[in-house]
Design a protein around this motif. Structure first.
Motif, PDB file in Angstrom:
ATOM      1  N   VAL A   1       0.932  -1.108  -0.037  1.00 28.91           N
ATOM      2  CA  VAL A   1       0.044   0.089   0.107  1.00 28.91           C
ATOM      3  C   VAL A   1       0.802   1.218  -0.057  1.00 28.91           C
ATOM      4  O   VAL A   1       1.832   1.498   0.968  1.00 28.91           O
ATOM      5  CB  VAL A   1      -1.018   0.055   1.121  1.00 28.91           C
ATOM      6  CG1 VAL A   1      -1.874   1.363   1.150  1.00 28.91           C
ATOM      7  CG2 VAL A   1      -1.701  -1.265   1.174  1.00 28.91           C
ATOM      8  N   THR A   2       0.698   2.237  -0.891  1.00 26.09           N
ATOM      9  CA  THR A   2       1.484   3.216  -0.894  1.00 26.09           C
ATOM     10  C   THR A   2       0.976   4.398  -0.160  1.00 26.09           C
ATOM     11  O   THR A   2      -0.226   3.992   0.675  1.00 26.09           O
ATOM     12  CB  THR A   2       1.565   3.679  -2.527  1.00 26.09           C
ATOM     13  OG1 THR A   2       0.207   4.274  -2.815  1.00 26.09           O
ATOM     14  CG2 THR A   2       2.062   2.825  -3.578  1.00 26.09           C
ATOM     15  N   GLU A   3       1.821   5.438  -0.047  1.00 23.42           N
ATOM     16  CA  GLU A   3       1.499   6.447   1.004  1.00 23.42           C
ATOM     17  C   GLU A   3       0.184   7.266   0.430  1.00 23.42           C
ATOM     18  O   GLU A   3      -0.368   7.617   1.538  1.00 23.42           O
ATOM     19  CB  GLU A   3       2.574   7.686   1.017  1.00 23.42           C
ATOM     20  CG  GLU A   3       2.663   8.321  -0.466  1.00 23.42           C
ATOM     21  CD  GLU A   3       3.790   9.216  -0.487  1.00 23.42           C
ATOM     22  OE1 GLU A   3       4.151  10.096  -1.229  1.00 23.42           O
ATOM     23  OE2 GLU A   3       4.998   9.171   0.279  1.00 23.42           O
ATOM     24  N   ASP A   4      -0.393   7.281  -0.599  1.00 22.06           N
ATOM     25  CA  ASP A   4      -1.637   7.698  -0.991  1.00 22.06           C
ATOM     26  C   ASP A   4      -2.725   6.771  -0.944  1.00 22.06           C
ATOM     27  O   ASP A   4      -3.740   7.047  -1.375  1.00 22.06           O
ATOM     28  CB  ASP A   4      -1.635   8.538  -2.277  1.00 22.06           C
ATOM     29  CG  ASP A   4      -1.507   7.500  -3.542  1.00 22.06           C
ATOM     30  OD1 ASP A   4      -1.429   6.265  -3.241  1.00 22.06           O
ATOM     31  OD2 ASP A   4      -1.498   8.034  -4.869  1.00 22.06           O
ATOM     32  N   GLY A   5      -2.451   5.734  -0.420  1.00 20.35           N
ATOM     33  CA  GLY A   5      -3.635   4.346  -0.557  1.00 20.35           C
ATOM     34  C   GLY A   5      -3.552   3.448  -1.505  1.00 20.35           C
ATOM     35  O   GLY A   5      -4.277   2.680  -1.683  1.00 20.35           O
ATOM     36  N   SER A   6      -2.761   4.044  -2.791  1.00 17.74           N
ATOM     37  CA  SER A   6      -2.871   3.044  -4.034  1.00 17.74           C
ATOM     38  C   SER A   6      -1.974   1.707  -3.613  1.00 17.74           C
ATOM     39  O   SER A   6      -1.359   1.588  -2.730  1.00 17.74           O
ATOM     40  CB  SER A   6      -2.125   3.874  -5.282  1.00 17.74           C
ATOM     41  OG  SER A   6      -2.708   5.080  -5.515  1.00 17.74           O
TER      42      SER A   6
ATOM     43  N   ASP B   1       6.852   1.846   1.752  1.00 17.07           N
ATOM     44  CA  ASP B   1       5.617   1.294   1.688  1.00 17.07           C
ATOM     45  C   ASP B   1       5.411   0.566   2.995  1.00 17.07           C
ATOM     46  O   ASP B   1       4.455   0.752   3.742  1.00 17.07           O
ATOM     47  CB  ASP B   1       5.287   0.781   0.387  1.00 17.07           C
ATOM     48  CG  ASP B   1       5.131   1.500  -0.792  1.00 17.07           C
ATOM     49  OD1 ASP B   1       5.112   2.780  -0.791  1.00 17.07           O
ATOM     50  OD2 ASP B   1       4.709   0.850  -1.880  1.00 17.07           O
TER      51      ASP B   1
ATOM     52  N   GLU C   1       5.562   2.330   6.185  1.00 19.76           N
ATOM     53  CA  GLU C   1       4.193   3.061   6.557  1.00 19.76           C
ATOM     54  C   GLU C   1       3.102   2.219   6.920  1.00 19.76           C
ATOM     55  O   GLU C   1       2.272   2.476   7.679  1.00 19.76           O
ATOM     56  CB  GLU C   1       3.805   4.132   5.513  1.00 19.76           C
ATOM     57  CG  GLU C   1       4.930   5.128   5.113  1.00 19.76           C
ATOM     58  CD  GLU C   1       4.911   6.203   6.469  1.00 19.76           C
ATOM     59  OE1 GLU C   1       3.426   6.563   6.837  1.00 19.76           O
ATOM     60  OE2 GLU C   1       5.629   6.658   7.005  1.00 19.76           O
ATOM     61  N   GLU C   2       2.938   1.185   5.929  1.00 19.17           N
ATOM     62  CA  GLU C   2       1.912   0.057   6.104  1.00 19.17           C
ATOM     63  C   GLU C   2       2.394  -1.329   5.811  1.00 19.17           C
ATOM     64  O   GLU C   2       2.698  -1.709   4.647  1.00 19.17           O
ATOM     65  CB  GLU C   2       0.828   0.675   5.035  1.00 19.17           C
ATOM     66  CG  GLU C   2      -0.284  -0.588   5.080  1.00 19.17           C
ATOM     67  CD  GLU C   2      -0.884  -0.837   6.252  1.00 19.17           C
ATOM     68  OE1 GLU C   2      -0.714  -1.916   6.980  1.00 19.17           O
ATOM     69  OE2 GLU C   2      -1.376  -0.064   6.760  1.00 19.17           O
TER      70      GLU C   2
END
Length: 139
Positions: free
Chosen positions: A24-29, A60, A63-64
């Motif tokens: 999951v990327t920083e913008d939720g993609s 990624d 962060e998640e």
């Protein structure tokens, strides 16, 4: 659901070298990339992959940690794994999962600067082969 043991599924996974690792990327993609098991495919719920510290997937995961792995065998055998990823920077841990084939990507072996190992701890595995399917959630 078909009844197979995790050991049977792990044996079938041995022939699949490449997994698609999705983070999951920083913008939720979602971002996916192919990763090699490098022969370390004695699946018991954990999977290991090597990469470089500066890669997007490392950022990624920091962060998640939730990730998925997708495997597709030549014989119509498919596996989807979901779990959490840990970043490991310990050379002793690297040694336990190192394979000489990795030397083509990391020329100084476990001493390659900025190398990191990703450990994916599965919380769910779903598999399919033809009309058979099954799931594991207890590792």
């Amino acid at each position: 659901m078909a009844e197979k043991t995790l050991e049977e599924i792990a044996a079938a996974m041995k022939g699949i070298d490449i997994a698609m690792l999705t983070t999951v990327t920083e913008d939720g993609s979602l971002a996916s990339r192919p990763m090699s098991n490098n022969g370390d495919v004695d699946f018991d719920g954990d999977s290991y992959y090597f990469t470089y510290e500066e890669s997007r997937m490392v950022a990624d995961i920091e962060e998640e940690p939730a990730v998925t792995l997708g495997f597709a065998g030549d014989d119509g055998f498919y596996v989807a794994v979901s779990g959490d990823a840990d970043l490991i920077r310990d050379k002793e841990e690297f040694e336990a999962h190192w394979n000489p084939d990795l030397d083509k990507w990391f020329e100084d072996g476990i001493d390659t600067p900025n190398i990191v190992m990703i450990k994916v701890e599965a919380d769910r595995l779903k598999w399919w082969k033809g009309e058979e399917a099954g799931e594991f959630t207890d590792f």
